[in-house]
Write a protein that holds these residues in place. Structure first.
Motif, PDB file in Angstrom:
ATOM      1  N   GLY A  50       1.077  -1.269  -0.174  1.00  0.00           N
ATOM      2  CA  GLY A  50       0.186   0.312   0.374  1.00  0.00           C
ATOM      3  C   GLY A  50       1.215   1.050   0.142  1.00  0.00           C
ATOM      4  O   GLY A  50       1.905   1.295   0.411  1.00  0.00           O
ATOM      5  N   ILE A  51       0.467   2.265  -0.009  1.00  0.00           N
ATOM      6  CA  ILE A  51       0.878   3.810  -0.472  1.00  0.00           C
ATOM      7  C   ILE A  51      -0.137   4.758   0.130  1.00  0.00           C
ATOM      8  O   ILE A  51      -0.587   4.938  -0.550  1.00  0.00           O
ATOM      9  N   SER A  52       0.646   6.026   1.050  1.00  0.00           N
ATOM     10  CA  SER A  52      -0.039   6.908   1.330  1.00  0.00           C
ATOM     11  C   SER A  52      -0.290   7.601   0.121  1.00  0.00           C
ATOM     12  O   SER A  52       0.545   7.803  -1.140  1.00  0.00           O
ATOM     13  N   SER A  53      -1.575   8.837   0.124  1.00  0.00           N
ATOM     14  CA  SER A  53      -1.300  10.036  -0.779  1.00  0.00           C
ATOM     15  C   SER A  53       0.793  10.878  -0.311  1.00  0.00           C
ATOM     16  O   SER A  53       1.008  11.251  -1.584  1.00  0.00           O
ATOM     17  N   GLY A  54       1.188  10.413   0.793  1.00  0.00           N
ATOM     18  CA  GLY A  54       2.029  10.976   0.652  1.00  0.00           C
ATOM     19  C   GLY A  54       2.918  10.572   0.486  1.00  0.00           C
ATOM     20  O   GLY A  54       4.391  10.930   0.485  1.00  0.00           O
ATOM     21  N   GLY A  55       2.744   9.211   0.060  1.00  0.00           N
ATOM     22  CA  GLY A  55       4.306   8.415  -0.767  1.00  0.00           C
ATOM     23  C   GLY A  55       4.927   7.474   0.632  1.00  0.00           C
ATOM     24  O   GLY A  55       5.478   6.580  -0.020  1.00  0.00           O
ATOM     25  N   SER A  56       4.511   7.251   1.712  1.00  0.00           N
ATOM     26  CA  SER A  56       4.637   6.124   2.277  1.00  0.00           C
ATOM     27  C   SER A  56       4.092   4.555   2.294  1.00  0.00           C
ATOM     28  O   SER A  56       3.092   4.562   1.671  1.00  0.00           O
ATOM     29  N   THR A  57       4.994   3.942   2.279  1.00  0.00           N
ATOM     30  CA  THR A  57       4.708   2.555   1.762  1.00  0.00           C
ATOM     31  C   THR A  57       4.891   1.581   2.747  1.00  0.00           C
ATOM     32  O   THR A  57       4.869   1.820   3.865  1.00  0.00           O
ATOM     33  N   ASN A  58       3.939   0.259   2.620  1.00  0.00           N
ATOM     34  CA  ASN A  58       3.618  -0.250   3.102  1.00  0.00           C
ATOM     35  C   ASN A  58       3.664  -1.985   2.590  1.00  0.00           C
ATOM     36  O   ASN A  58       3.178  -1.884   1.870  1.00  0.00           O
ATOM     37  N   TYR A  59       4.116  -3.493   2.648  1.00  0.00           N
ATOM     38  CA  TYR A  59       4.357  -4.321   2.147  1.00  0.00           C
ATOM     39  C   TYR A  59       4.603  -5.563   4.018  1.00  0.00           C
ATOM     40  O   TYR A  59       4.361  -5.153   4.387  1.00  0.00           O
ATOM     41  N   VAL A  60       3.269  -6.495   2.697  1.00  0.00           N
ATOM     42  CA  VAL A  60       3.557  -7.697   3.409  1.00  0.00           C
ATOM     43  C   VAL A  60       4.994  -8.150   3.588  1.00  0.00           C
ATOM     44  O   VAL A  60       5.810  -8.311   2.532  1.00  0.00           O
ATOM     45  N   ASP A  61       5.367  -8.975   4.506  1.00  0.00           N
ATOM     46  CA  ASP A  61       7.433  -9.205   4.655  1.00  0.00           C
ATOM     47  C   ASP A  61       6.909 -10.573   3.903  1.00  0.00           C
ATOM     48  O   ASP A  61       8.154 -10.268   3.391  1.00  0.00           O
ATOM     49  N   SER A  62       5.945 -11.134   2.727  1.00  0.00           N
ATOM     50  CA  SER A  62       6.730 -12.060   2.033  1.00  0.00           C
ATOM     51  C   SER A  62       6.889 -11.697   0.940  1.00  0.00           C
ATOM     52  O   SER A  62       7.570 -12.115  -0.210  1.00  0.00           O
ATOM     53  N   VAL A  63       6.994 -10.343   0.659  1.00  0.00           N
ATOM     54  CA  VAL A  63       6.637  -9.391  -0.624  1.00  0.00           C
ATOM     55  C   VAL A  63       8.197  -8.328  -0.069  1.00  0.00           C
ATOM     56  O   VAL A  63       8.670  -8.125  -1.762  1.00  0.00           O
ATOM     57  N   LYS A  64       8.288  -8.178   0.543  1.00  0.00           N
ATOM     58  CA  LYS A  64       9.592  -7.253   0.799  1.00  0.00           C
ATOM     59  C   LYS A  64      10.959  -7.425   0.540  1.00  0.00           C
ATOM     60  O   LYS A  64      11.099  -8.270   0.296  1.00  0.00           O
ATOM     61  N   GLY A  65      11.435  -6.183  -0.587  1.00  0.00           N
ATOM     62  CA  GLY A  65      12.779  -6.414  -1.404  1.00  0.00           C
ATOM     63  C   GLY A  65      11.901  -7.413  -2.809  1.00  0.00           C
ATOM     64  O   GLY A  65      12.991  -6.664  -3.852  1.00  0.00           O
ATOM     65  N   ARG A  66      11.050  -7.594  -2.827  1.00  0.00           N
ATOM     66  CA  ARG A  66      10.800  -8.274  -4.497  1.00  0.00           C
ATOM     67  C   ARG A  66       9.495  -7.519  -4.789  1.00  0.00           C
ATOM     68  O   ARG A  66       9.484  -6.795  -6.392  1.00  0.00           O
ATOM     69  N   PHE A  67       8.710  -6.515  -4.359  1.00  0.00           N
ATOM     70  CA  PHE A  67       7.367  -5.896  -4.681  1.00  0.00           C
ATOM     71  C   PHE A  67       7.823  -3.971  -4.369  1.00  0.00           C
ATOM     72  O   PHE A  67       8.425  -4.272  -3.743  1.00  0.00           O
ATOM     73  N   THR A  68       7.580  -3.206  -5.471  1.00  0.00           N
ATOM     74  CA  THR A  68       7.556  -2.394  -5.528  1.00  0.00           C
ATOM     75  C   THR A  68       6.639  -1.351  -5.671  1.00  0.00           C
ATOM     76  O   THR A  68       5.932  -1.298  -6.894  1.00  0.00           O
ATOM     77  N   ILE A  69       5.871  -1.251  -4.978  1.00  0.00           N
ATOM     78  CA  ILE A  69       4.682  -0.157  -4.992  1.00  0.00           C
ATOM     79  C   ILE A  69       4.809   1.139  -5.473  1.00  0.00           C
ATOM     80  O   ILE A  69       6.019   2.461  -4.967  1.00  0.00           O
ATOM     81  N   SER A  70       4.139   2.007  -6.652  1.00  0.00           N
ATOM     82  CA  SER A  70       4.545   3.709  -6.578  1.00  0.00           C
ATOM     83  C   SER A  70       2.950   3.396  -7.691  1.00  0.00           C
ATOM     84  O   SER A  70       2.195   3.234  -7.513  1.00  0.00           O
ATOM     85  N   ARG A  71       2.964   5.350  -7.426  1.00  0.00           N
ATOM     86  CA  ARG A  71       1.604   5.946  -7.438  1.00  0.00           C
ATOM     87  C   ARG A  71       2.011   7.095  -8.149  1.00  0.00           C
ATOM     88  O   ARG A  71       3.562   8.293  -8.432  1.00  0.00           O
ATOM     89  N   ASN A  72       1.182   7.978  -9.201  1.00  0.00           N
ATOM     90  CA  ASN A  72       1.312   9.044  -9.591  1.00  0.00           C
ATOM     91  C   ASN A  72      -0.153   9.322  -9.190  1.00  0.00           C
ATOM     92  O   ASN A  72      -1.276   9.679 -10.095  1.00  0.00           O
ATOM     93  N   ASN A  73      -0.337  10.648  -8.262  1.00  0.00           N
ATOM     94  CA  ASN A  73      -1.289  11.675  -8.191  1.00  0.00           C
ATOM     95  C   ASN A  73      -1.594  11.691  -9.884  1.00  0.00           C
ATOM     96  O   ASN A  73      -2.838  12.304  -8.662  1.00  0.00           O
ATOM     97  N   ALA A  74      -0.686  12.616 -10.027  1.00  0.00           N
ATOM     98  CA  ALA A  74      -1.740  13.711 -11.355  1.00  0.00           C
ATOM     99  C   ALA A  74      -2.221  12.841 -12.070  1.00  0.00           C
ATOM    100  O   ALA A  74      -3.236  12.768 -12.640  1.00  0.00           O
TER     101      ALA A  74
END
Length: 121
Positions: A50-74
């Motif tokens: 998940g990713i907040s509007s401010g860009g803070s991210t969180n991941y489930v432990d099983s995917v940390k280091g392999r998954f990257t979430i990003s967003r484009n607010n515009a």
């Protein structure tokens, strides 16, 4: 209302990569949280990243280091880059956003239709 369209799933060999994309459209006034969930056969849906509007991210432990979430607010989009795929990553991946539509003051969750990722040799 808000519509979510996902893309990017498919069949991938173990160790491969995928990029999932989700575009939100509609009468959007504001998007707060954006995330990706997945549901494997016979299992409950789980939050992957998940990713907040401010860009803070969180991941489930099983995917940390392999998954990257990003967003484009515009553009109201959220992507999930997946590396080093494992067979246990096989699932339907769902986009989820918490948004407020115009002329309202309440945020609610919206879901995409899901995109299938199959990791198999």
């Amino acid at each position: 209302q808000v519509q979510l369209v996902e893309s990017g799933g498919g069949l991938v060999q173990p160790g491969g990569s995928l990029r999932l994309s989700c575009a939100a459209s509609g009468s959007i006034a504001e998007i707060n949280y954006m995330g990706w969930y997945r549901q494997a056969p016979g299992k409950q849906r789980e939050l992957v990243a998940g990713i907040s509007s401010g860009g803070s991210t969180n991941y489930v432990d099983s995917v940390k280091g392999r998954f990257t979430i990003s967003r484009n607010n515009a553009k109201n989009t959220v992507d999930l880059q997946i590396f080093s795929l494992k067979p246990e990553d096989t699932a339907v991946y769902y986009c989820n956003v918490v948004a407020r539509v115009v002329l309202t003051s309440t945020f609610r969750a919206y879901w995409g239709q899901g995109t299938q990722a199959i990791v198999s040799s």
